[in-house]
Design a protein around this motif. Structure first.
Motif, mmCIF file in Angstrom:
data_model
loop_
_atom_site.group_PDB
_atom_site.id
_atom_site.type_symbol
_atom_site.label_atom_id
_atom_site.label_comp_id
_atom_site.label_asym_id
_atom_site.label_seq_id
_atom_site.Cartn_x
_atom_site.Cartn_y
_atom_site.Cartn_z
ATOM 1 N N LEU A 246 -52.826 38.298 23.193
ATOM 2 C CA LEU A 246 -52.681 36.898 23.587
ATOM 3 C C LEU A 246 -53.443 36.640 24.875
ATOM 4 O O LEU A 246 -53.690 37.552 25.675
ATOM 5 N N THR A 247 -53.799 35.376 25.087
ATOM 6 C CA THR A 247 -54.323 34.991 26.394
ATOM 7 C C THR A 247 -53.168 34.956 27.388
ATOM 8 O O THR A 247 -51.987 34.987 27.001
ATOM 9 N N LYS A 279 -49.601 23.375 21.781
ATOM 10 C CA LYS A 279 -50.876 23.895 21.304
ATOM 11 C C LYS A 279 -50.954 25.410 21.491
ATOM 12 O O LYS A 279 -51.364 26.165 20.603
ATOM 13 N N HIS A 280 -50.546 25.873 22.691
ATOM 14 C CA HIS A 280 -50.527 27.316 22.952
ATOM 15 C C HIS A 280 -49.571 28.025 21.991
ATOM 16 O O HIS A 280 -49.855 29.124 21.491
ATOM 17 N N PHE A 285 -48.018 31.558 17.234
ATOM 18 C CA PHE A 285 -47.497 31.724 15.880
ATOM 19 C C PHE A 285 -48.546 32.368 14.980
ATOM 20 O O PHE A 285 -48.241 33.265 14.177
ATOM 21 N N GLU A 286 -49.780 31.885 15.101
ATOM 22 C CA GLU A 286 -50.849 32.399 14.247
ATOM 23 C C GLU A 286 -51.106 33.875 14.518
ATOM 24 O O GLU A 286 -51.248 34.679 13.589
ATOM 25 N N LYS A 287 -51.164 34.265 15.789
ATOM 26 C CA LYS A 287 -51.448 35.657 16.135
ATOM 27 C C LYS A 287 -50.295 36.592 15.784
ATOM 28 O O LYS A 287 -50.511 37.756 15.479
ATOM 29 N N LEU A 288 -49.069 36.075 15.838
ATOM 30 C CA LEU A 288 -47.910 36.908 15.511
ATOM 31 C C LEU A 288 -47.581 36.881 14.025
ATOM 32 O O LEU A 288 -46.791 37.699 13.542
ATOM 33 N N GLY A 289 -48.164 35.929 13.295
ATOM 34 C CA GLY A 289 -47.898 35.824 11.867
ATOM 35 C C GLY A 289 -46.519 35.282 11.564
ATOM 36 O O GLY A 289 -45.881 35.694 10.585
#
Length: 308
Positions: A246-247, A279-280, A285-289
């Motif tokens: 993550l950033t 937005k963050h 959610f996308e990166k963690l699936g």
């Protein structure tokens, strides 16, 4: 006889406490010839000061001295977290049962009778020093693996011993109270456990950092081992960044989601609008699936626990 300066790591250190100079001289010479570094004190107050300054490997303590006797001296040694684990061997001409019981009740490890036999003293010192060194190595090993631990007596919550890392954290979070006695917050938590309360962790907050106490095993009636863990917001954010790629902003948002904060709360904390927070969170959610805040918080929490 000389009260010599010494290299603390060169040999085992013995502190002899006796108000009779002749006794000090005889024991000093015998121990010195056997390779020990020998320190002396001729009264209880001097013994306490010397013990705290040098932390000897063992103390030979005369039971009967004017002013503060050996029993009171030993009690004070045991009341101080810096000296309470040092083995104390009483030297006494009092062999009646009540005096032997008094020696052990004061916290004595062993006793020898006067007139002292040098061979017996050397054998007792060797045995107790070896045990103390093994215990010290075990505690240092706990620290080396990042496990800060302290032991307390269940009936009164008194700290019996603590690893160096635990002592460092206790002093940082409680100041002098963390070194001299069981701090009030910890004592209250231990009392609740002793009364049958569910073993929930105790968390002490200092700025952005937290010291967490856990009691993983309370089956012993003699000592409870309390495990300490330090947490901080910064450390958690860094861990989330490493675990999920993550950033920093995404990690900060996820960190506060784990803490149960709403988007508005997170925006106020991080200085951004709730819309930007959302937005963050979509990227998280996308990166963690995952698809929900609860799922993201649960997954992140479990991952950090397993990786720690």
């Amino acid at each position: 006889m000389r009260n010599q300066a010494f290299d603390r790591h060169a040999s085992l250190v013995v502190l002899i406490v006796d108000d009779v100079p002749e006794n000090l001289a005889v024991l000093h010479d015998a121990l010195d010839e056997s390779g020990y570094t020998v320190l002396v004190a001729n009264n209880g107050a001097a013994a306490l000061e010397r013990a705290r300054q040098t932390i000897p490997d063992v103390i030979l303590l005369d039971a009967l001295m004017p002013g503060m006797d050996g029993f009171e001296t030993c009690r004070r040694l045991r009341a101080d977290s810096a000296t309470r684990i040092i083995p104390v061997i009483f030297m006494t001409g009092l062999t009646e049962t009540e005096h032997v019981v008094a020696a052990f009740s004061a916290g004595g490890t062993d006793y020898v009778t006067k007139p002292v036999r040098q061979s017996e003293v050397l054998a007792r010192i060797g045995a107790h020093v070896q045990t103390a060194r093994l215990m010290k190595q075990a505690r240092s090993a706990l620290d080396a693996f990042g496990n800060a631990v302290l032991a307390v007596t269940p009936h009164d919550g008194r700290i019996v011993w603590q690893t160096p890392l635990a002592r460092q954290w206790m002093q940082a979070y409680f100041g002098d109270d963390g070194d001299a006695a069981t701090p009030a917050a910890l004592a209250a938590w231990l009392a609740g456990l002793g009364a049958g309360a569910a073993p929930q962790p105790l968390t002490v907050i200092r700025g952005a950092a937290r010291l967490v106490f856990n009691a993983p095993d309370m089956r012993s009636g003699e000592q409870w081992m309390i495990v300490l863990r330090e947490e901080s917001d910064t450390a958690r954010v860094q861990a989330l960044m490493a675990l999920f790629r993550l950033t920093q902003r995404e990690s900060e948002v996820l960190h506060w989601v784990i803490q149960g904060k709403t988007n508005r709360d997170i925006g106020d904390i991080l200085g951004m609008s709730p819309r930007t927070v959302n937005k963050h969170l979509e990227h998280v959610f996308e990166k963690l699936g995952v698809e929900t805040r609860t799922a993201a918080a649960t997954l992140a929490t479990n991952k950090m626990r397993s990786s720690g």
